[in-house]
Design an enzyme around this catalytic site. Structure first.
Site, PDB file in Angstrom:
ATOM      1  CE  LYS A  57      -4.607  -1.338   1.257  1.00 34.28           C
ATOM      2  NZ  LYS A  57      -4.431  -2.768   1.635  1.00 34.28           N
ATOM      3  CB  SER A 314      -0.498  -8.295  -0.645  1.00 33.61           C
ATOM      4  OG  SER A 314      -1.256  -9.155   0.190  1.00 33.61           O
TER       5      SER A 314
HETATM    6  C1  PLP Z   1      -5.179  -3.760   1.175  1.00 29.45           C
HETATM    7  C2  PLP Z   1      -4.582  -5.102   1.065  1.00 29.45           C
HETATM    8  C3  PLP Z   1      -5.019  -6.042   0.095  1.00 29.45           C
HETATM    9  C4  PLP Z   1      -6.165  -5.760  -0.858  1.00 29.45           C
HETATM   10  O1  PLP Z   1      -5.934  -4.642  -1.659  1.00 29.45           O
HETATM   11  P1  PLP Z   1      -7.161  -3.887  -2.367  1.00 29.45           P
HETATM   12  O2  PLP Z   1      -6.537  -2.830  -3.179  1.00 29.45           O
HETATM   13  O3  PLP Z   1      -8.032  -3.332  -1.270  1.00 29.45           O
HETATM   14  O4  PLP Z   1      -7.897  -4.914  -3.179  1.00 29.45           O
HETATM   15  C5  PLP Z   1      -4.362  -7.256   0.012  1.00 29.45           C
HETATM   16  N1  PLP Z   1      -3.345  -7.569   0.856  1.00 29.45           N
HETATM   17  C6  PLP Z   1      -2.908  -6.706   1.790  1.00 29.45           C
HETATM   18  C7  PLP Z   1      -1.789  -7.112   2.670  1.00 29.45           C
HETATM   19  C8  PLP Z   1      -3.503  -5.435   1.933  1.00 29.45           C
HETATM   20  O5  PLP Z   1      -3.063  -4.591   2.875  1.00 29.45           O
END
Ligand code: PLP
Length: 332
Positions: A57, A314
């Site tokens: 993010k 992520s």
């Molecule tokens: C926010 C987030 C997501 C999902 O992202 P979106 O853009 O809301 O679909 C996935 N994994 C992690 C670790 C996140 O912080």
């Protein structure tokens, strides 16, 4: 070329990459021998866990703040930026704003535990404690925007946020030009939408596979309904995938519709097993939201034999208690 309605273009993603240089990490794409053998495929892991805030993010938040400084000048942001998020987005805005020299106020409800508050303050933001729910914290954000001239940095629903996350797609195309598929966790859709916009522009044959929770998945329900709908939030190991997509969604709903090829839902048990597998075999600590790609492969038996595919790890924002809970559920 006319701009698509969702506003996310390859050009915008290249501009985001330029802004991220020196601010966010160009993360490694690492082949997993264990997962490649298990699924008879060439499986690569995109390590967003290497970002200084522990999650991707940072890309979107940095791109949006830097773009606003470019367009309107630093003085226009003198009142600061704001958002309401206890998780990866709050950390990202705090960190990005500090790096770019802009004040940040993160609004959190009084129920948010002290360690999370301290973590955001340590990244250089002011934390404002308000009310007893996320909704009340968000109402305070709206007040700060209206009365104090602060600028909202939303968690996903803006072309600048999605373009920032889309820089992951550019890196994937450089590091694995023959990629057949990307498997991505999906909540608000900034991550999947941004990656999809980049990848489809460069290699249309590469499939974009989304993974949502089996309960409380607002994007899943909205795609079924053909318009953004609200869902009740459900407690999950993958807490970063919770939350709505906004009934007035203006970017990511259309974007996800345009770029996603297939879509799976995963259970808590599959998420727990995947978290423990990644820890045990890859020696990587990931949060539930980052484990859903592997969870989908295991739970749905998606046939990926012979493919080159990337799983987006992520983020790593997982509390030790949550890891314990995952191990209990997984039975390992
Ligand atoms: C926010 C987030 C997501 C999902 O992202 P979106 O853009 O809301 O679909 C996935 N994994 C992690 C670790 C996140 O912080």
């Amino acid at each position: 070329m006319t701009e698509p309605a969702h506003g996310v273009t390859l050009e915008g993603i290249y501009r985001a990459r330029h802004r991220l240089a020196g601010q966010a990490v160009r993360t490694p794409l690492v082949r997993s021998a264990a997962l490649s053998a298990r699924f008879e495929a060439d499986i690569r892991l995109k390590l967003e866990t290497c970002q200084p805030t522990g999650a991707f993010k940072l890309r979107g938040a940095t791109n949006m703040i830097a773009a606003l400084i470019e367009r309107h000048g630093r003085d226009a942001l003198a009142a600061g930026v704001t958002t309401a998020s206890t998780g990866n987005h709050g950390r990202a805005v705090a960190y990005a704003a500090a790096r770019l020299g802009v004040p940040a106020v993160i609004c959190l409800s009084s129920l948010v535990p002290a360690n999370k508050v301290a973590a955001i303050e340590a990244l250089g933001a002011e934390v404002k404690r308000v009310g007893e729910s996320q909704d009340e914290a968000f109402a305070e954000v709206e007040r700060l925007v209206r009365d104090q001239g602060m600028t909202l940095i939303p968690p996903f629903d803006d072309p600048l946020i999605a373009a920032g996350q889309g820089t992951i797609g550019l890196e994937l195309m450089e590091d694995a030009p023959d990629l057949d598929r990307v498997i991505v966790g999906l909540s608000g859709g900034g991550l999947l939408g941004g990656i999809g916009a980049a990848v489809k522009a460069i290699r249309p044959a590469c499939r974009i596979t989304g993974v949502s929770l089996s309960q409380g998945a607002a994007m899943w329900e909205s795609l079924q309904a053909g318009r953004p709908v609200a869902v009740a939030e459900v407690e999950s190991l993958a807490d970063s995938l919770g939350g709505g997509i906004g009934l007035a969604n203006r970017c990511t709903f259309e974007l996800v519709r345009a770029v996603m090829d297939d879509h799976y839902q995963v259970s808590q048990t599959a998420i727990a097993r995947a978290m423990v597998d990644i820890l045990d075999h890859e020696k990587l600590l990931v949060e539930g939201a980052a484990a859903v790609g592997l969870a989908a492969l295991a739970e749905h038996g998606i046939d990926v034999r012979g493919e080159t595919l990337a799983l987006i790890l992520s983020g790593n924002g997982v509390a030790l208690e949550t890891l314990d809970r995952a191990r209990t559920i997984a039975g390992r």
